[in-house]
Design a protein around this motif. Sequence first.
Motif, PDB file in Angstrom:
ATOM      1  N   VAL A   1      40.747  94.769 -22.641  1.00 20.64           N
ATOM      2  CA  VAL A   1      41.385  96.080 -22.094  1.00 20.64           C
ATOM      3  C   VAL A   1      41.842  96.012 -20.744  1.00 20.64           C
ATOM      4  N   VAL A   2      43.033  96.174 -20.199  1.00 17.01           N
ATOM      5  CA  VAL A   2      43.445  96.300 -18.862  1.00 17.01           C
ATOM      6  C   VAL A   2      43.768  97.836 -18.737  1.00 17.01           C
ATOM      7  N   PHE A   3      43.305  98.336 -17.670  1.00 19.73           N
ATOM      8  CA  PHE A   3      43.377 100.023 -17.379  1.00 19.73           C
ATOM      9  C   PHE A   3      44.529 100.015 -16.144  1.00 19.73           C
ATOM     10  N   GLN A   4      44.904 101.340 -16.080  1.00 23.86           N
ATOM     11  CA  GLN A   4      45.577 101.582 -15.004  1.00 23.86           C
ATOM     12  C   GLN A   4      44.959 101.154 -13.579  1.00 23.86           C
TER      13      GLN A   4
ATOM     14  N   LEU B   1      44.932  94.728 -24.883  1.00 24.90           N
ATOM     15  CA  LEU B   1      45.193  96.199 -24.717  1.00 24.90           C
ATOM     16  C   LEU B   1      45.472  96.449 -23.385  1.00 24.90           C
ATOM     17  N   LEU B   2      46.553  97.023 -23.248  1.00 18.22           N
ATOM     18  CA  LEU B   2      47.129  97.489 -21.693  1.00 18.22           C
ATOM     19  C   LEU B   2      47.481  99.048 -21.714  1.00 18.22           C
ATOM     20  N   ASP B   3      46.571  99.618 -20.903  1.00 22.40           N
ATOM     21  CA  ASP B   3      46.737 101.092 -20.827  1.00 22.40           C
ATOM     22  C   ASP B   3      47.501 101.496 -19.426  1.00 22.40           C
ATOM     23  N   GLU B   4      48.736 101.390 -19.408  1.00 19.07           N
ATOM     24  CA  GLU B   4      49.624 101.797 -18.331  1.00 19.07           C
ATOM     25  C   GLU B   4      49.222 100.969 -16.973  1.00 19.07           C
TER      26      GLU B   4
END
Length: 252
Positions: A74-77, A145-148
Amino acid sequence: MTDPTPRPAVRVRALRRVFGDRAVLDSLRLDIARGEFVALLGASGSGKTTLLRILGALDGADGGEVLVPEARTVVFQEPRLVPSKKVLANVTVALPRGRSAHGLRALAEVGLERHADAWPATLSGGEAQRVALARALVREPELLLLDEPFAALDALTRLKMQDLVGELCRKHRPAVLLVTHDVDEAVRLADRVAVLRDGRLITDEPVTVDRPRDPGDPAFGALRRRLLDDLGVEAAPHHPSNAPERTEVGVI
Ligand SMILES: Nc1ncnc2c1ncn2[C@@H]1O[C@H](COP(=O)(O)OP(=O)(O)OP(=O)(O)O)[C@@H](O)[C@H]1O
Ligand SMILES: [Mg+2]
Protein backbone atom coordinates in the motif's frame (compact mmCIF):
# COMPACT_ATOMS: atom_id res chain seq x y z
CA MET A 1 -2.60 -25.31 -22.86
CA THR A 2 -3.52 -21.83 -21.67
CA ASP A 3 -6.14 -21.40 -18.97
CA PRO A 4 -9.27 -19.94 -20.62
CA THR A 5 -10.26 -18.16 -17.37
CA PRO A 6 -7.02 -16.95 -15.76
CA ARG A 7 -7.15 -16.35 -12.03
CA PRO A 8 -7.81 -12.66 -11.29
CA ALA A 9 -5.55 -10.77 -8.91
CA VAL A 10 -8.54 -9.46 -6.95
CA ARG A 11 -11.99 -10.95 -6.59
CA VAL A 12 -14.54 -9.23 -4.38
CA ARG A 13 -18.16 -10.36 -4.05
CA ALA A 14 -21.02 -8.99 -1.95
CA LEU A 15 -18.61 -7.03 0.22
CA ARG A 16 -20.17 -5.29 3.20
CA ARG A 17 -18.59 -2.97 5.76
CA VAL A 18 -20.69 -1.27 8.38
CA PHE A 19 -19.75 1.59 10.71
CA GLY A 20 -22.42 2.27 13.33
CA ASP A 21 -25.70 2.05 11.48
CA ARG A 22 -24.26 2.96 8.07
CA ALA A 23 -23.22 0.34 5.51
CA VAL A 24 -20.31 2.15 3.87
CA LEU A 25 -19.77 -0.77 1.49
CA ASP A 26 -22.76 -2.86 0.52
CA SER A 27 -23.03 -5.65 -2.06
CA LEU A 28 -19.80 -4.43 -3.64
CA ARG A 29 -18.38 -6.45 -6.50
CA LEU A 30 -14.94 -5.93 -8.03
CA ASP A 31 -12.52 -7.95 -10.14
CA ILE A 32 -9.02 -6.85 -11.05
CA ALA A 33 -7.11 -8.94 -13.56
CA ARG A 34 -3.41 -9.62 -13.17
CA GLY A 35 -1.47 -6.62 -14.40
CA GLU A 36 -4.61 -4.50 -14.74
CA PHE A 37 -4.66 -0.86 -13.57
CA VAL A 38 -7.99 0.19 -12.04
CA ALA A 39 -8.71 3.74 -10.84
CA LEU A 40 -11.36 4.18 -8.18
CA LEU A 41 -13.21 7.49 -7.92
CA GLY A 42 -15.80 8.53 -5.39
CA ALA A 43 -16.85 11.51 -3.30
CA SER A 44 -15.20 12.10 0.05
CA GLY A 45 -16.55 9.65 2.61
CA SER A 46 -17.87 7.24 -0.04
CA GLY A 47 -15.72 4.38 1.27
CA LYS A 48 -12.69 4.30 -1.06
CA THR A 49 -10.09 4.05 1.72
CA THR A 50 -12.30 1.55 3.53
CA LEU A 51 -12.24 -0.69 0.44
CA LEU A 52 -8.50 -0.24 -0.04
CA ARG A 53 -7.81 -1.05 3.60
CA ILE A 54 -9.85 -4.24 3.35
CA LEU A 55 -7.94 -5.29 0.20
CA GLY A 56 -4.69 -4.57 2.04
CA ALA A 57 -5.88 -6.62 5.03
CA LEU A 58 -5.51 -3.52 7.22
CA ASP A 59 -9.19 -3.81 8.10
CA GLY A 60 -11.79 -6.57 8.09
CA ALA A 61 -15.16 -6.87 6.36
CA ASP A 62 -18.62 -7.49 7.81
CA GLY A 63 -19.64 -9.82 5.01
CA GLY A 64 -18.84 -11.05 1.53
CA GLU A 65 -15.84 -12.58 -0.16
CA VAL A 66 -12.45 -10.95 -0.71
CA LEU A 67 -9.62 -12.71 -2.50
CA VAL A 68 -6.29 -10.89 -2.91
CA PRO A 69 -2.73 -12.03 -3.60
CA GLU A 70 -0.35 -12.61 -0.70
CA ALA A 71 2.16 -10.13 -2.15
CA ARG A 72 0.51 -6.73 -1.87
CA THR A 73 1.67 -3.30 -0.78
CA VAL A 74 0.00 0.00 0.00
CA VAL A 75 1.15 3.56 -0.75
CA PHE A 76 -0.70 6.28 1.14
CA GLN A 77 -1.15 10.00 0.57
CA GLU A 78 1.77 10.71 2.89
CA PRO A 79 5.06 8.77 2.50
CA ARG A 80 5.22 7.40 6.06
CA LEU A 81 9.01 7.00 6.03
CA VAL A 82 10.86 6.04 9.22
CA PRO A 83 12.68 9.27 10.16
CA SER A 84 15.48 7.47 12.01
CA LYS A 85 16.41 5.34 8.99
CA LYS A 86 18.24 6.61 5.92
CA VAL A 87 16.53 6.45 2.53
CA LEU A 88 17.97 3.08 1.42
CA ALA A 89 17.11 1.49 4.79
CA ASN A 90 13.55 2.80 4.42
CA VAL A 91 13.25 1.16 0.99
CA THR A 92 14.51 -2.22 2.23
CA VAL A 93 12.74 -2.07 5.60
CA ALA A 94 10.41 -5.00 4.88
CA LEU A 95 13.00 -7.14 3.07
CA PRO A 96 15.30 -9.76 4.55
CA ARG A 97 18.76 -8.41 5.46
CA GLY A 98 21.39 -8.04 2.74
CA ARG A 99 19.09 -6.77 0.01
CA SER A 100 20.72 -3.35 -0.45
CA ALA A 101 21.30 -4.06 -4.15
CA HIS A 102 17.55 -4.55 -4.62
CA GLY A 103 16.90 -1.32 -2.73
CA LEU A 104 19.40 0.62 -4.82
CA ARG A 105 17.84 -0.71 -8.01
CA ALA A 106 14.39 0.39 -6.83
CA LEU A 107 15.76 3.83 -5.92
CA ALA A 108 17.32 4.10 -9.38
CA GLU A 109 13.93 3.32 -10.92
CA VAL A 110 12.41 6.33 -9.16
CA GLY A 111 15.47 8.47 -9.98
CA LEU A 112 16.78 8.72 -6.41
CA GLU A 113 19.84 6.48 -6.23
CA ARG A 114 21.96 9.50 -5.27
CA HIS A 115 19.79 9.99 -2.18
CA ALA A 116 20.33 6.47 -0.79
CA ASP A 117 22.38 7.81 2.10
CA ALA A 118 20.15 10.81 2.87
CA TRP A 119 17.80 11.22 5.84
CA PRO A 120 14.06 11.37 5.04
CA ALA A 121 13.81 14.85 6.61
CA THR A 122 16.08 16.26 3.87
CA LEU A 123 13.78 15.13 1.01
CA SER A 124 11.14 17.19 -0.78
CA GLY A 125 7.53 15.96 -0.65
CA GLY A 126 7.77 14.51 -4.17
CA GLU A 127 11.09 12.79 -3.42
CA ALA A 128 9.74 11.29 -0.20
CA GLN A 129 6.75 9.95 -2.10
CA ARG A 130 9.08 8.43 -4.72
CA VAL A 131 10.92 6.67 -1.88
CA ALA A 132 7.57 5.31 -0.67
CA LEU A 133 6.92 4.05 -4.20
CA ALA A 134 10.36 2.40 -4.35
CA ARG A 135 9.66 0.77 -0.97
CA ALA A 136 6.40 -0.62 -2.34
CA LEU A 137 7.84 -1.85 -5.65
CA VAL A 138 10.97 -3.45 -4.20
CA ARG A 139 8.72 -6.11 -2.70
CA GLU A 140 7.50 -7.01 -6.20
CA PRO A 141 3.82 -6.90 -5.28
CA GLU A 142 1.19 -8.68 -7.32
CA LEU A 143 -1.24 -6.07 -6.03
CA LEU A 144 -0.31 -2.42 -5.55
CA LEU A 145 -2.83 -0.35 -3.58
CA LEU A 146 -2.45 3.40 -3.99
CA ASP A 147 -4.56 5.71 -1.79
CA GLU A 148 -4.37 9.22 -3.29
CA PRO A 149 -0.59 8.93 -3.54
CA PHE A 150 -0.18 12.25 -5.38
CA ALA A 151 -2.76 14.32 -3.54
CA ALA A 152 -0.26 16.21 -1.37
CA LEU A 153 2.02 17.15 -4.29
CA ASP A 154 2.06 20.32 -6.37
CA ALA A 155 0.50 20.08 -9.83
CA LEU A 156 3.72 19.65 -11.83
CA THR A 157 5.27 17.10 -9.47
CA ARG A 158 1.95 15.32 -9.55
CA LEU A 159 2.02 15.00 -13.34
CA LYS A 160 5.61 13.72 -13.24
CA MET A 161 4.66 11.19 -10.54
CA GLN A 162 1.71 10.02 -12.62
CA ASP A 163 4.05 9.38 -15.56
CA LEU A 164 6.50 7.57 -13.30
CA VAL A 165 3.83 5.35 -11.76
CA GLY A 166 2.38 4.58 -15.21
CA GLU A 167 5.82 3.65 -16.53
CA LEU A 168 6.76 1.51 -13.51
CA CYS A 169 3.42 -0.30 -13.54
CA ARG A 170 3.77 -1.10 -17.25
CA LYS A 171 7.22 -2.52 -16.47
CA HIS A 172 6.43 -4.50 -13.30
CA ARG A 173 2.81 -5.34 -14.15
CA PRO A 174 1.25 -5.54 -10.68
CA ALA A 175 -2.52 -5.34 -10.50
CA VAL A 176 -3.19 -1.77 -9.32
CA LEU A 177 -6.03 -0.10 -7.47
CA LEU A 178 -5.50 3.66 -7.50
CA VAL A 179 -7.84 5.68 -5.30
CA THR A 180 -8.05 9.26 -6.50
CA HIS A 181 -10.28 12.33 -6.47
CA ASP A 182 -8.79 13.45 -9.73
CA VAL A 183 -10.82 12.38 -12.76
CA ASP A 184 -8.07 13.37 -15.22
CA GLU A 185 -5.54 11.33 -13.28
CA ALA A 186 -7.84 8.31 -13.42
CA VAL A 187 -8.42 8.62 -17.17
CA ARG A 188 -4.72 9.28 -17.89
CA LEU A 189 -3.48 6.19 -16.09
CA ALA A 190 -6.08 3.47 -15.81
CA ASP A 191 -7.11 0.50 -17.93
CA ARG A 192 -10.45 0.67 -16.13
CA VAL A 193 -12.27 3.29 -14.06
CA ALA A 194 -14.80 2.68 -11.33
CA VAL A 195 -16.98 5.06 -9.34
CA LEU A 196 -17.97 4.18 -5.78
CA ARG A 197 -21.28 5.59 -4.66
CA ASP A 198 -23.84 4.42 -2.10
CA GLY A 199 -21.68 1.49 -1.11
CA ARG A 200 -21.15 -0.04 -4.53
CA LEU A 201 -19.53 0.57 -7.90
CA ILE A 202 -22.06 2.47 -9.97
CA THR A 203 -19.56 2.69 -12.85
CA ASP A 204 -16.97 0.09 -13.80
CA GLU A 205 -15.75 0.35 -17.37
CA PRO A 206 -12.63 0.08 -19.53
CA VAL A 207 -10.84 3.26 -20.61
CA THR A 208 -10.61 3.07 -24.37
CA VAL A 209 -8.93 6.45 -24.99
CA ASP A 210 -5.78 5.99 -27.15
CA ARG A 211 -2.40 6.23 -25.39
CA PRO A 212 -0.53 8.46 -24.81
CA ARG A 213 -3.66 10.05 -23.40
CA ASP A 214 -4.24 13.67 -24.11
CA PRO A 215 -6.78 15.57 -21.97
CA GLY A 216 -7.64 17.50 -25.14
CA ASP A 217 -8.71 14.32 -26.97
CA PRO A 218 -12.53 14.38 -27.43
CA ALA A 219 -12.78 10.77 -26.18
CA PHE A 220 -10.91 11.81 -23.01
CA GLY A 221 -13.28 14.76 -22.56
CA ALA A 222 -16.37 12.64 -23.08
CA LEU A 223 -15.29 10.10 -20.47
CA ARG A 224 -14.32 12.91 -18.06
CA ARG A 225 -17.81 14.41 -18.39
CA ARG A 226 -19.51 11.07 -17.83
CA LEU A 227 -17.43 10.32 -14.75
CA LEU A 228 -18.06 13.76 -13.26
CA ASP A 229 -21.73 13.17 -13.89
CA ASP A 230 -21.57 9.83 -12.05
CA LEU A 231 -19.82 11.65 -9.22
CA GLY A 232 -22.55 14.26 -9.12
CA VAL A 233 -20.15 17.07 -10.10
CA GLU A 234 -20.73 19.57 -12.87
CA ALA A 235 -17.91 19.44 -15.43
CA ALA A 236 -15.92 22.67 -15.83
CA PRO A 237 -14.98 23.54 -19.41
CA HIS A 238 -11.53 22.28 -20.39
CA HIS A 239 -8.86 25.01 -20.82
CA PRO A 240 -5.81 23.47 -22.49
CA SER A 241 -3.87 26.72 -22.05
CA ASN A 242 -4.11 26.46 -18.26
CA ALA A 243 -2.11 23.24 -18.01
CA PRO A 244 -1.64 21.30 -15.85
CA GLU A 245 -5.29 20.82 -15.09
CA ARG A 246 -6.91 18.93 -12.24
CA THR A 247 -10.53 18.04 -11.92
CA GLU A 248 -11.41 17.40 -8.35
CA VAL A 249 -14.48 16.10 -6.62
CA GLY A 250 -15.66 18.30 -3.80
CA VAL A 251 -16.66 17.31 -0.32
CA ILE A 252 -20.37 16.64 0.00
N1 LIG B 1 -12.87 3.11 11.72
C1 LIG B 1 -13.97 3.79 11.43
N2 LIG B 1 -14.94 3.97 12.35
C2 LIG B 1 -16.09 4.63 12.05
N3 LIG B 1 -16.34 5.18 10.85
C3 LIG B 1 -15.41 5.03 9.90
C4 LIG B 1 -14.18 4.34 10.13
N4 LIG B 1 -13.45 4.34 8.98
C5 LIG B 1 -14.20 5.02 8.09
N5 LIG B 1 -15.36 5.43 8.62
C6 LIG B 1 -16.42 6.18 7.94
O1 LIG B 1 -16.70 5.52 6.72
C7 LIG B 1 -16.95 6.45 5.68
C8 LIG B 1 -16.01 6.18 4.52
O2 LIG B 1 -14.71 6.52 4.91
P1 LIG B 1 -13.49 6.39 3.91
O3 LIG B 1 -12.27 6.85 4.65
O4 LIG B 1 -13.45 5.03 3.34
O5 LIG B 1 -13.90 7.44 2.77
P2 LIG B 1 -13.11 7.90 1.49
O6 LIG B 1 -13.95 7.61 0.31
O7 LIG B 1 -11.73 7.31 1.49
O8 LIG B 1 -13.05 9.48 1.70
P3 LIG B 1 -11.89 10.53 1.34
O9 LIG B 1 -12.03 10.76 -0.14
O10 LIG B 1 -12.27 11.75 2.11
O11 LIG B 1 -10.56 9.96 1.71
C9 LIG B 1 -16.78 7.82 6.32
O12 LIG B 1 -18.05 8.33 6.62
C10 LIG B 1 -15.97 7.56 7.55
O13 LIG B 1 -16.27 8.47 8.56
MG1 LIG C 1 -9.82 8.13 1.67
